[in-house]
Design an enzyme around this catalytic site. Structure first.
Site, PDB file in Angstrom:
ATOM      1  N   HIS A  15       0.990  12.136  20.884  1.00  0.00           N
ATOM      2  CA  HIS A  15      -0.106  11.199  20.538  1.00  0.00           C
ATOM      3  C   HIS A  15       0.466  10.027  19.733  1.00  0.00           C
ATOM      4  CE1 HIS A  15      -4.563  10.593  19.476  1.00  0.00           C
ATOM      5  NE2 HIS A  15      -3.907   9.526  19.026  1.00  0.00           N
ATOM      6  N   HIS A  17       0.432   5.555  19.098  1.00  0.00           N
ATOM      7  CA  HIS A  17      -0.028   4.177  19.327  1.00  0.00           C
ATOM      8  C   HIS A  17       1.171   3.245  19.163  1.00  0.00           C
ATOM      9  CE1 HIS A  17      -4.313   5.343  19.170  1.00  0.00           C
ATOM     10  NE2 HIS A  17      -3.846   6.281  18.368  1.00  0.00           N
ATOM     11  N   LYS A 101      -7.854   9.485  28.401  1.00  0.00           N
ATOM     12  CA  LYS A 101      -8.294   9.569  27.015  1.00  0.00           C
ATOM     13  C   LYS A 101      -9.783   9.283  26.894  1.00  0.00           C
ATOM     14  CE  LYS A 101      -7.965   9.894  22.639  1.00  0.00           C
ATOM     15  NZ  LYS A 101      -7.152   9.380  21.551  1.00  0.00           N
ATOM     16  N   HIS A 138     -10.765  12.201  21.543  1.00  0.00           N
ATOM     17  CA  HIS A 138     -11.007  11.860  20.132  1.00  0.00           C
ATOM     18  C   HIS A 138     -12.329  12.518  19.759  1.00  0.00           C
ATOM     19  CE1 HIS A 138     -10.845   9.260  16.458  1.00  0.00           C
ATOM     20  NE2 HIS A 138     -12.113   9.650  16.457  1.00  0.00           N
ATOM     21  N   HIS A 176      -5.632  15.248  17.315  1.00  0.00           N
ATOM     22  CA  HIS A 176      -5.573  15.065  15.851  1.00  0.00           C
ATOM     23  C   HIS A 176      -6.683  15.813  15.100  1.00  0.00           C
ATOM     24  CE1 HIS A 176      -8.591  12.066  16.781  1.00  0.00           C
ATOM     25  NE2 HIS A 176      -7.748  11.146  17.151  1.00  0.00           N
ATOM     26  N   ASP A 249      -0.058  10.659  15.985  1.00  0.00           N
ATOM     27  CA  ASP A 249      -1.088   9.621  15.871  1.00  0.00           C
ATOM     28  C   ASP A 249      -0.584   8.439  15.038  1.00  0.00           C
ATOM     29  OD1 ASP A 249      -3.467   8.369  16.407  1.00  0.00           O
ATOM     30  OD2 ASP A 249      -4.631   9.478  14.914  1.00  0.00           O
TER      31      ASP A 249
HETATM   32  N1  OTD Z   1      -6.857   6.727  14.259  1.00  0.00           N
HETATM   33  N2  OTD Z   1      -6.195   4.540  13.936  1.00  0.00           N
HETATM   34  C1  OTD Z   1      -5.994   4.360  15.270  1.00  0.00           C
HETATM   35  C2  OTD Z   1      -6.192   5.357  16.132  1.00  0.00           C
HETATM   36  C3  OTD Z   1      -6.352   6.691  15.589  1.00  0.00           C
HETATM   37  O1  OTD Z   1      -8.255   7.866  16.299  1.00  0.00           O
HETATM   38  C4  OTD Z   1      -7.076   7.631  16.501  1.00  0.00           C
HETATM   39  O2  OTD Z   1      -6.439   8.150  17.423  1.00  0.00           O
HETATM   40  C5  OTD Z   1      -5.523   3.056  15.699  1.00  0.00           C
HETATM   41  O3  OTD Z   1      -5.314   2.205  14.813  1.00  0.00           O
HETATM   42  O4  OTD Z   1      -5.304   2.840  16.899  1.00  0.00           O
HETATM   43  C6  OTD Z   1      -6.669   5.705  13.445  1.00  0.00           C
HETATM   44  O5  OTD Z   1      -6.924   5.816  12.241  1.00  0.00           O
HETATM   45 ZN    ZN Z   2      -4.669   8.058  17.962  1.00  0.00          ZN
HETATM   46 ZN    ZN Z   3      -8.353   9.322  17.962  1.00  0.00          ZN
END
Ligand code: OTD
Ligand code: ZN
Ligand code: ZN
Length: 347
Positions: A15, A17, A101, A138, A176, A249
């Site tokens: 996971h 970003h 997702k 999520h 997460h 994450d």
């Molecule tokens: N959580 N920020 C982000 C994604 C995750 O929910 C998530 O997976 C992001 O900035 O893309 C966060 O706090």
């Molecule tokens: Zn995330």
């Molecule tokens: Zn998320």
């Protein structure tokens, strides 16, 4: 004498970003240095909703990680209310989409185009179930009436349970997880259900974020919960159960977007992710279970081979930099300024 080094199959991050453009250039190497593969989240602006967009994004990631040619980005589709099942089926068959997702609309960063009601995408989910393609979720309800600390638990009752009942063979990763409720729910589920656990949710609770001054760099979604939940997550991660595996994450935001009157959610944990996870496993007396969590259970759930390569982490102190990156894109890494006890050895 305490163990001084540990050698394991190279881990994957299920996971991540990585962003795009200049931020991608700045951060991608940190993930590629540590991990063999990474599941790449599709919440760009605009979101990655087609196989063509995902293939182009994958090319940009490969270019940004050219120093690590073996690193393999695994792409995901961002599901929307009007997603065409054919796009998912073809994208998966062509090897572009590893997974899809599900963002409940407005649950987290760049999720405005997410799904307003899971029922609207049942045709897509049925196709995924037939193909054995994982759905990554999520798991928070988006409802003003529900307290932000209760949104994950509410999601289990309101969305996850009915979803698993209607699609019993669909592979689902509860992403997460942050609560004992989610850990218990996943433990009780069958082999189609698994969860990722971030390193920050294993290490911090909501006091760390809120006591003695607000710490914007520990603010993320789902938000860190009270201590009993952190303890439950540590038990789940170190239990040796194949249902729980590594997903950082890591979610970088420029410092000005974090230290702000309306700060963005996300923790940039990529640079020392393995070192921090390993510290948790050592503290829990579970070093022998680290390889399963970090390197074996994720591939098994996704139906992929484990990595050939091995990596070694040694007991060696390192101080996390206060800041990383350049100019307006400067980011503050997770545990900035703190001393870590493990260090990943260079290749
Ligand atoms: N959580 N920020 C982000 C994604 C995750 O929910 C998530 O997976 C992001 O900035 O893309 C966060 O706090
Ligand atoms: Zn995330
Ligand atoms: Zn998320």
């Amino acid at each position: 004498m305490a163990i001084q080094s540990i050698t394991i199959t190279q881990p994957d991050d299920w996971h991540v970003h990585l962003r795009d453009g200049a931020m991608l250039q700045q951060v991608a190497g940190y993930t590629a240095r540590q991990f063999g593969r990474a599941i790449i989240m599709p919440n760009l602006t605009p979101p990655v909703t087609t196989a063509a967009m995902a293939a182009a994004y994958r090319d940009r990631i490969k270019a940004a990680t050219a120093d690590y040619p073996d690193f393999e980005p695994l792409m995901t589709a961002y599901l929307t209310d009007d997603m065409d099942p054919e796009e998912i089926v073809r994208g998966h068959a062509d090897g572009v989409f590893t997974a899809a997702k599900l963002y409940p609309a407005n649950a987290t960063t760049n999720s405005a185009a997410g799904v307003t009601d899971v029922k609207k995408i049942y045709a897509v989910l049925e196709a995924m179930q037939r193909m054995g393609m994982p759905l990554l979720v999520h798991g928070e309800v988006v409802n003003d009436a529900i307290d932000v600390f209760d949104r994950e638990a509410a999601f289990i009752d309101q969305v996850m349970q009915p979803l698993l009942k209607d699609l019993p063979e669909l592979k689902v990763v509860f992403e997460h997880i942050t609560t004992q409720d989610a850990a218990d729910f996943v433990t009780a589920g069958d082999e189609h259900l698994a969860a990722t656990i971030t390193v920050h949710h294993l290490q911090i609770n909501r006091n760390d974020m809120l006591v003695g001054g607000i710490k914007p760099h520990l603010y993320c979604l789902p938000i860190a919960k009270r201590e009993l939940h952190r303890q439950a997550l540590r038990r789940a991660a170190t239990s040796g159960s194949g249902k729980f595996f590594l997903g950082t994450d890591t979610a970088p935001h420029a410092i000005g977007d974090k230290e702000s009157a309306c700060g963005c959610a996300g923790i940039f944990s990529a640079p020392q992710a393995l070192e921090n996870y390993l510290q948790v496993f050592e503290e829990e007396g579970a070093l022998d279970r680290f390889e399963g969590f970090a390197s074996l259970y994720g591939p098994a759930f996704y139906g992929l081979p484990v990595n050939d390569k091995k990596v070694t982490l040694s007991k060696a102190k390192q101080v996390v930099p206060e800041r990383m990156g350049q100019g307006p894109l400067t980011v503050v890494p997770y545990r900035s300024g703190q001393t870590l006890v493990w260090q990943l050895q260079g290749e």
